[in-house]
Motif scaffolding. Sequence first.
Motif, short mmCIF file in Angstrom:
data_model
loop_
_atom_site.label_atom_id
_atom_site.label_comp_id
_atom_site.label_asym_id
_atom_site.label_seq_id
_atom_site.Cartn_x
_atom_site.Cartn_y
_atom_site.Cartn_z
N TYR A 64 0.84 -1.19 0.00
CA TYR A 64 0.00 0.00 0.00
C TYR A 64 0.88 1.25 0.00
N TRP A 65 0.50 2.23 -0.82
CA TRP A 65 1.24 3.47 -0.88
C TRP A 65 0.67 4.45 0.14
N ILE A 66 1.56 5.09 0.89
CA ILE A 66 1.19 6.14 1.83
C ILE A 66 1.91 7.42 1.39
N PRO A 67 1.18 8.49 1.07
CA PRO A 67 1.82 9.70 0.52
C PRO A 67 2.94 10.26 1.38
N SER A 68 2.83 10.14 2.70
CA SER A 68 3.84 10.72 3.58
C SER A 68 5.21 10.11 3.39
N THR A 69 5.29 8.96 2.73
CA THR A 69 6.60 8.38 2.43
C THR A 69 7.31 9.14 1.32
N ASP A 70 6.57 9.95 0.56
CA ASP A 70 7.16 10.67 -0.57
C ASP A 70 7.12 12.19 -0.42
N TYR A 71 6.14 12.72 0.33
CA TYR A 71 6.06 14.17 0.50
C TYR A 71 5.18 14.50 1.70
N SER A 72 5.25 15.76 2.12
CA SER A 72 4.45 16.24 3.23
C SER A 72 3.39 17.20 2.69
N MET A 73 2.14 16.99 3.08
CA MET A 73 1.05 17.86 2.66
C MET A 73 -0.05 17.83 3.71
N SER A 74 -0.48 18.98 4.16
CA SER A 74 -1.49 19.04 5.21
C SER A 74 -2.87 18.74 4.61
N VAL A 75 -3.70 18.06 5.40
CA VAL A 75 -5.07 17.72 5.02
C VAL A 75 -5.99 18.16 6.15
N TYR A 76 -7.02 18.94 5.85
CA TYR A 76 -7.93 19.41 6.88
C TYR A 76 -9.16 18.50 6.96
N ASP A 77 -9.99 18.75 7.93
CA ASP A 77 -11.11 17.86 8.22
C ASP A 77 -12.13 17.87 7.07
N ALA A 78 -12.62 16.69 6.74
CA ALA A 78 -13.55 16.54 5.61
C ALA A 78 -14.85 17.33 5.81
N SER A 79 -15.21 17.62 7.05
CA SER A 79 -16.44 18.37 7.31
C SER A 79 -16.37 19.80 6.78
N LEU A 80 -15.18 20.29 6.50
CA LEU A 80 -15.01 21.65 5.99
C LEU A 80 -14.99 21.73 4.47
N VAL A 81 -14.85 20.59 3.80
CA VAL A 81 -14.58 20.58 2.36
C VAL A 81 -15.70 21.25 1.56
N GLU A 82 -16.94 20.94 1.85
CA GLU A 82 -18.04 21.49 1.05
C GLU A 82 -18.05 23.02 1.12
N SER A 83 -17.85 23.59 2.31
CA SER A 83 -17.89 25.04 2.43
C SER A 83 -16.64 25.71 1.88
N VAL A 84 -15.50 25.02 1.93
CA VAL A 84 -14.24 25.61 1.46
C VAL A 84 -14.09 25.44 -0.05
N VAL A 85 -14.15 24.20 -0.52
CA VAL A 85 -13.93 23.91 -1.94
C VAL A 85 -15.12 24.38 -2.79
N GLY A 86 -16.32 24.22 -2.25
CA GLY A 86 -17.52 24.57 -3.00
C GLY A 86 -17.93 26.02 -2.93
N ASN A 87 -17.11 26.86 -2.34
CA ASN A 87 -17.42 28.28 -2.25
C ASN A 87 -17.27 28.93 -3.63
N GLU A 88 -18.34 29.50 -4.14
CA GLU A 88 -18.33 30.07 -5.48
C GLU A 88 -17.43 31.31 -5.58
N GLU A 89 -17.17 31.97 -4.46
CA GLU A 89 -16.38 33.19 -4.48
C GLU A 89 -14.88 32.91 -4.48
N ASN A 90 -14.43 31.94 -3.67
CA ASN A 90 -12.99 31.75 -3.53
C ASN A 90 -12.59 30.29 -3.39
#
Length: 403
Positions: free
Chosen positions: A317-343
């Motif tokens: 199994y591949w785990i991304p942290s073995t190749d790079y570091s990237m922060s991931v925030y809580d999935a409960s925020l995704v709809e309001s953050v990613v789906g925001n029509e303004e930004n």
Amino acid sequence: MMNKLLLSAMALLFSALHIQAQTISNAYDDGKPLGWGASVTGSNDENPITVTNYTEFVNACKVTTNKTIYVKGEISFSRSYSLNTSNKTIYGLPGSALVNTNRTDKSKTGILTIKGDNIILRNLTFKSAGAYDIDGNDNITVDGATNVWIDHCDIQDGVDGNLDVVNGADKVCISWTRFRYLIEPMANGSGGSDDHRNCNLIGNSDKNANEDTDKLRVTFKNCWWDEGCHERCPRVRFGKVHIANCLFSSSVVSYCIGYGYKSNIYAEGNAFTSAKAKKTPWKNYATSGSYTDYNITTKDNLGVNEEIQAKSGSEDYWIPSTDYSMSVYDASLVESVVGNEENGAGATLTINEGEAYTTGIETIAVETSLTNEDHAIYNQAGQRVNSNYRGLVIKNGKKYIQK
């Protein structure tokens, strides 16, 4: 309450840093390539030119040295243009678009095929004529290229697909990009599918082991598979593909993430919000003959009945942290953050014509003096926040990105 001195300091800072601030659409936007594409530099914002028609666009792309291309207005394409040179950055100015209205002649479909290395596309809108299964071209095909960053693009109505990564392409980051289909699919195509709103392929054949093994490494971060996406969001072969903090909201999707032969997928912190996305968030396509090997890990996703870790074959199994570091925030925020029509995801950046800007945020002092009691942290809205706040903040009269 923030005192007048701090408010004045913030006003001076944002005025002085107008260009740099353009790279930040919201507090979760790093403003730089991440994951597999972290080393992409594009043109380094050198040699800017503004283009307003197809001929100007092509002439700018043909230059063999670094070139920064600003797209102004709508530019019409009569077939997919092959970008063969390297070290290019292409920005879309607000309201711009690359457009192809051809639908029935497959040789005339598609918009951009990326074959050169070290390419950045930002804030671009791609509009094609609508899905039709005739083995036509995609809005964007990353074809054998290495080091590509596609950020804050709005990719619509590809005849064959919206964005594919194929033929040994590698080290690709796709961030804050919105995929959707606004035009109804055309039936009775030669390929046999009456609904070919198939968004993204990573690897286009089980038989491409020689070309694709150890390649097709792709990071999707903060992307949005919006209305009309029917499947392949994405469908993966061979690649190590990280899908994080992405939004799946299409009401017509038959499945979201497809894991195919030799795929090794890590999907975390995503939000599946529509009924159909929740029903089939992932699907196994490595099911026939000798093409049954696959790996997939899902973690901390929203809207799924159960997380999975499944494999066939001997690969770990591949785990991304073995190749790079990237922060991931809580999935409960995704709809309001990613789906925001303004930004959120899509062509939501503010870009000024001909003005280069950094791909990150520098810490820069403000000419002001603050008392000790003012040494707190504030967000862009002037609200006091704690030290765990992620994103753009003001502290001690300086501008920071807190990770």
